[in-house]
Design an enzyme around this catalytic site. Structure first.
Site, PDB file in Angstrom:
ATOM      1  CE1 TYR A  97      -3.450   2.820   0.712  1.00 44.51           C
ATOM      2  CE2 TYR A  97      -1.946   3.465   2.467  1.00 44.51           C
ATOM      3  CZ  TYR A  97      -3.033   3.735   1.668  1.00 44.51           C
ATOM      4  OH  TYR A  97      -3.694   4.938   1.800  1.00 44.51           O
TER       5      TYR A  97
ATOM      6  CB  THR B 131     -13.494   6.521   5.300  1.00 48.30           C
ATOM      7  OG1 THR B 131     -12.315   5.730   5.541  1.00 48.30           O
ATOM      8  CG2 THR B 131     -13.066   7.937   4.907  1.00 48.30           C
TER       9      THR B 131
END
Length: 232
Positions: A150, A185
């Site tokens: 990532y 989120t």
């Protein structure tokens, strides 16, 4: 103005869509799943009846979907703003993450932006205006344990932004890299943010909107925004 936002069905992407919808811009939104995308478009239209919201379901990790989305966007005219927000976060470590993990991160977090931008740039360069926002991450700036593929993909996205910035200067096209820290989120699940330990998606959207309003003579190259108490 046509505002293109990828990964727009929730989180940061949806907050950015809300911000630009309030300004009266036409929104061209995409996300991987059709139903959540349509539901988000309905929310925007209900809260802002004047909003012009168009949607297109596409998996931005796949080149054919990116091409189809770009072609669809150009039917509405030249983009004014492009927000490359599509991305995925999965934790991992370089030494033991599964085979293909890095490729998955790169396809979603880098190549989605790379391919879409390349498809839209000819029209923007011909018009000699526009603004491209690439949603990177603080993981683009500093490596950390568990970042793995990532973090590598987000470093690459930052590099893409830097090169694009240099290339687009003569064409009047602005390029801004956005480096959010922790944002509330869906990826945070049931995290209790009642004490505002991490940021809201609206914080990121407000910064993008402000940067988009500068004169043609000014460009915000980097936006680094972290929780007040720092990274988790």
């Amino acid at each position: 103005m046509n505002v293109i936002i990828t990964g727009a069905s929730d989180g940061i992407g949806f907050a950015i869509a809300e911000a630009f919808a309030r300004e009266g811009h036409r929104l061209l939104l995409c996300a991987r799943r059709e139903q959540p995308l349509q539901a988000s478009a309905t929310r925007l239209r209900e809260t802002m009846p004047h909003a012009d919201v168009q949607v297109f379901a596409a998996d931005m990790s796949k080149a054919p979907d990116v091409s189809a989305f770009a072609e669809w966007c150009l039917r509405f005219g030249t983009p004014g703003i492009l927000v490359n927000n599509a991305g995925v976060y999965l934790p991992g470590d370089v030494h033991n993450e599964a085979e293909g993990f890095l490729e998955q991160m790169m396809d979603t977090n880098l190549f989605s932006a790379y391919r879409l931008t390349r498809a839209l740039l000819p029209a923007m360069m011909h018009q000699r205006s526009g603004h491209i926002f690439n949603i990177c991450s603080v993981a683009s700036l500093k490596a950390y344990r568990g970042g793995g593929g990532y973090s590598i993909s987000k470093f690459a996205l930052h590099g893409f932004s830097q090169n694009l910035r240099e290339e687009m200067k003569p064409y009047g096209i602005k390029v801004t890299s956005v480096f959010p820290g922790a944002v509330m989120t869906a990826s945070w699940g049931d995290f209790d943010n009642s004490k505002q330990r991490i940021m809201e998606a609206k914080d990121i959207a407000d910064m993008l909107l402000a940067a988009s309003k500068l004169s043609a003579a000014a460009t915000v190259e980097d936006i680094v925004i972290r929780p007040q108490l720092g990274d988790l």
